[in-house]
Design an enzyme around this catalytic site. Structure first.
Site, PDB file in Angstrom:
ATOM      1  CE  LYS A 177     -17.482 -21.118  12.347  1.00  0.00           C
ATOM      2  NZ  LYS A 177     -17.677 -22.555  12.578  1.00  0.00           N
ATOM      3  N   GLY A 207     -18.668 -24.585   8.793  1.00  0.00           N
ATOM      4  CA  GLY A 207     -17.272 -24.810   8.439  1.00  0.00           C
ATOM      5  C   GLY A 207     -16.367 -24.694   9.650  1.00  0.00           C
ATOM      6  N   GLY A 209     -13.753 -23.279  12.291  1.00  0.00           N
ATOM      7  CA  GLY A 209     -13.579 -21.946  12.869  1.00  0.00           C
ATOM      8  C   GLY A 209     -12.372 -21.228  12.319  1.00  0.00           C
ATOM      9  CB  SER A 210      -8.881 -22.338  11.818  1.00  0.00           C
ATOM     10  OG  SER A 210      -9.141 -23.487  11.044  1.00  0.00           O
ATOM     11  CB  SER A 212     -16.151 -21.130   7.642  1.00  0.00           C
ATOM     12  OG  SER A 212     -15.826 -22.283   6.917  1.00  0.00           O
ATOM     13  N   GLY A 213     -14.908 -19.484   9.987  1.00  0.00           N
ATOM     14  CA  GLY A 213     -15.106 -18.553  11.104  1.00  0.00           C
ATOM     15  C   GLY A 213     -14.276 -17.298  10.928  1.00  0.00           C
ATOM     16  CD  GLU A 251     -22.060 -17.189  27.687  1.00  0.00           C
ATOM     17  OE1 GLU A 251     -22.861 -17.872  27.028  1.00  0.00           O
ATOM     18  OE2 GLU A 251     -21.177 -17.689  28.417  1.00  0.00           O
ATOM     19  CD  GLU A 386     -14.440 -22.686  30.542  1.00  0.00           C
ATOM     20  OE1 GLU A 386     -13.772 -22.237  29.592  1.00  0.00           O
ATOM     21  OE2 GLU A 386     -15.630 -22.405  30.732  1.00  0.00           O
TER      22      GLU A 386
END
Lengths: 490, 64
Positions: A177, A207, A209-210, A212-213, A251, A386
């Site tokens: 994905k 899709g 992330g919240s 489909s992920g 990663e 970051e």
């Protein structure tokens, strides 16, 4: 100019499918806000179908010989090269990165990745040893199974190659994905792979992330997870893997130290700052975002970097002379600008840049100036957190011991560099900084054949090298008795 | 009413939410996209000790 298709579907079991619920989202060009294409927002049933297809394909794919797998990976590499201009253009339109980068770096590194793993798989061997005169032990490496992979928006095509090539080489099948911010190049890669691979070996679901992920992460049918993204999301991936007792390679984020000693090769070093933080608009997990400069050269080095940053051409990324393109979207731009404001409040000086750019045709996109925050202390938030944008924090140091301590005073450990002509110092510093990759007199070189991955909160596992095959396979021991004589216990 | 069970992605529609979060030491958006979980989980990962306080402040700021 080349354009993407007006719409894309999900790629499942060798076919393009609209998805069961018909929900879609738009791929947006961050340079001008225009809709590039419509993509499918995969529902749970779509993800279930993709994993089922990968599982079915695995039963055959795992038996394909290394020679045949290698040949297919080489064909995919050739197709990437043959379609370089289309892939590069679509990546530039979807992500905002300059065409000179997608043509010279993203696409060639992607095809090379498939070539590297095509070669690696032909050299993989098991082991055999006589435990004693009557006992033979065989160690075979077998594919791990169906791998769920999630990749970020900063290098969609290249991260797709980093994930897919070794998995296929290992004999695994894949459900992958991309980020909903940048789905197009991976879908274009799927078109190419569909010309080579049997159905179901690689499946692409798109899709949010919240949604489909999470369906992918929660699926019980996966044997491994692979993820590139932020450390915060890395925790959720690790949770998902732990709940299913499957391995995950991660990663994650970084706040890497780019360290400059007085004998650094000057002009190359200035460019090293630029490559470290302006390449891909600074949206790089291993970006050299903390620039440590020895006090003897600090003022002149800073002045020369300011001058260099002010000359960088920020512009529409499809123009050939553009050196820095658009930030991927409005959310990320807001985040970067918020950090610049925090830096100001913390006492850093904006030596150059710091603002959004809207002149010269850039008003509809998410552009900003290359930025240097000077006089930064290593404990400041802008030095510890970051930012993920074209913002370098300049930090002065006196001694080798001091800069090593400051470089290591970070929860991250992904990249970093030391710039010096003194080989002993280079090796001492590179050896002492707690990070997975230390460049010496270069930055952001990420070819295959050199392992890449993080220490500390920057991740688990290594990619871009055949050692990733350890994570994508499992070892079987066949323990053989060669004698017909009873043991004598019973 | 924002609670610890509110999805972070749903919060990103609120104007000014990203600078608000960054100011408070929490990044709701990254190279993955929106954090794919609840506000409570994000605050837990970021080590926020006064979760109730920050949620109260968030509600005060966006639903005065």
């Amino acid at each position: 100019m080349l354009k993407p298709d007006s719409s894309y579907k999900l790629f499942i079991d060798g076919k393009w499918t609209e998805g069961k619920e018909g929900k879609t989202f738009n791929a947006i060009n961050p340079s001008n806000g225009e809709v590039l294409a419509k993509c499918v927002d995969a529902c749970k049933e779509d993800v279930d179908q993709a994993v089922a297809a990968a599982r079915k394909a695995f039963e055959t794919w795992k038996k394909v010989s290394p020679q045949e797998r290698s040949a297919m990976l080489l064909k995919i590499a050739d197709l990437i090269d043959a379609n370089a201009e289309r892939l590069a253009t679509i990546e530039t339109l979807d992500n905002g990165k300059p065409i000179r980068e997608t043509l010279a770096i993203d696409v060639p590194l992607s095809s090379d990745h498939f070539r590297y793993f095509a070669a690696a798989v032909r050299t993989e061997e098991g082991e055999a040893v006589m435990i004693d005169k009557d006992t033979l032990s065989l160690i075979l490496r077998e594919p791990i199974g169906v791998v769920g992979q999630i990749i970020p928006w900063n290098f969609p095509l290249l991260m797709g190659a980093w994930k897919i090539a070794p998995a296929l080489a290992a004999g695994d099948t894949v459900v992958i994905k991309p980020s909903s911010a940048t789905s197009l190049s991976l879908l274009e890669l799927a078109k190419l792979m569909s010309q080579v691979l049997p159905p179901g070996v690689v499946n692409v679901v798109t899709g949010r992330g919240s949604v489909s992920g999470n369906f992918l992460l929660e699926h019980p049918g996966l044997n491994k997870l692979g993820f590139t993204g932020s450390t915060e999301v890395g925790y959720t991936i690790a949770d998902a893997a732990a709940k299913k007792l499957i391995p995950a390679t991660l990663e994650l984020g970084g706040k890497s130290a780019n360290i400059f000693f007085p004998d650094a090769p000057w002009d190359k070093a200035i460019e090293g700052v630029e490559i470290g933080i302006l390449f891909n608009q600074g949206q790089v997990c291993c970006a050299g975002s903390r620039v440590f400069v020895h006090e003897d050269i600090y003022d002149k080095f800073l002045a020369d970097c300011v001058s260099a940053f002010n000359k960088v051409k920020v512009g529409l990324p499809w123009e050939k002379d553009t050196q820095m393109g658009a930030i991927v979207n409005g959310e990320q731009l807001q985040k970067i600008l918020a950090y610049i404001e925090i830096g100001r409040k913390e006492g850093a000086k904006v030596a150059c840049g710091g603002k959004r750019l809207t002149e010269h045709g850039l008003d509809k996109g998410f552009f900003m100036q290359p930025t240097i925050l000077a006089g930064v202390g290593n404990k400041m938030r802008v030095a510890q957190e970051e930012i993920f944008g074209p913002v370098a924090t300049f930090i002065k140091f006196k001694t080798e011991a001091e800069v090593i301590a400051m470089a290591n005073d970070s929860e991250y450990g992904l990249g970093g560099a030391v710039w010096t002509k003194d080989i002993n110092r280079a090796l001492r510093v590179a050896g002492a900084v707690e990070t997975g990759r230390m460049w010496v007199n270069n930055y952001n070189n990420l070819p295959a054949h050199a392992p890449f991955g993080g220490y500390k909160k920057s991740g688990i596992g290594r990619e871009t090298h055949k050692m990733i095959l350890e994570h994508l396979t499992q070892k079987k021991n066949i323990f053989i008795s060669l004698t017909e004589t009873k043991v004598g216990l019973y | 009413m924002i609670t610890r069970d509110t999805q972070v992605e749903d919060l990103l529609a609120l104007p000014g939410i990203i600078p608000w979060f960054i100011e408070h030491g929490v990044s709701p958006f990254s190279c993955y996209g929106a954090f794919p979980g609840t506000l409570g989980r994000l605050l837990e990962i970021k080590g926020v000790t006064d979760e109730e306080g920050i949620i109260r402040e968030l509600n005060g700021f966006f639903n005065p």
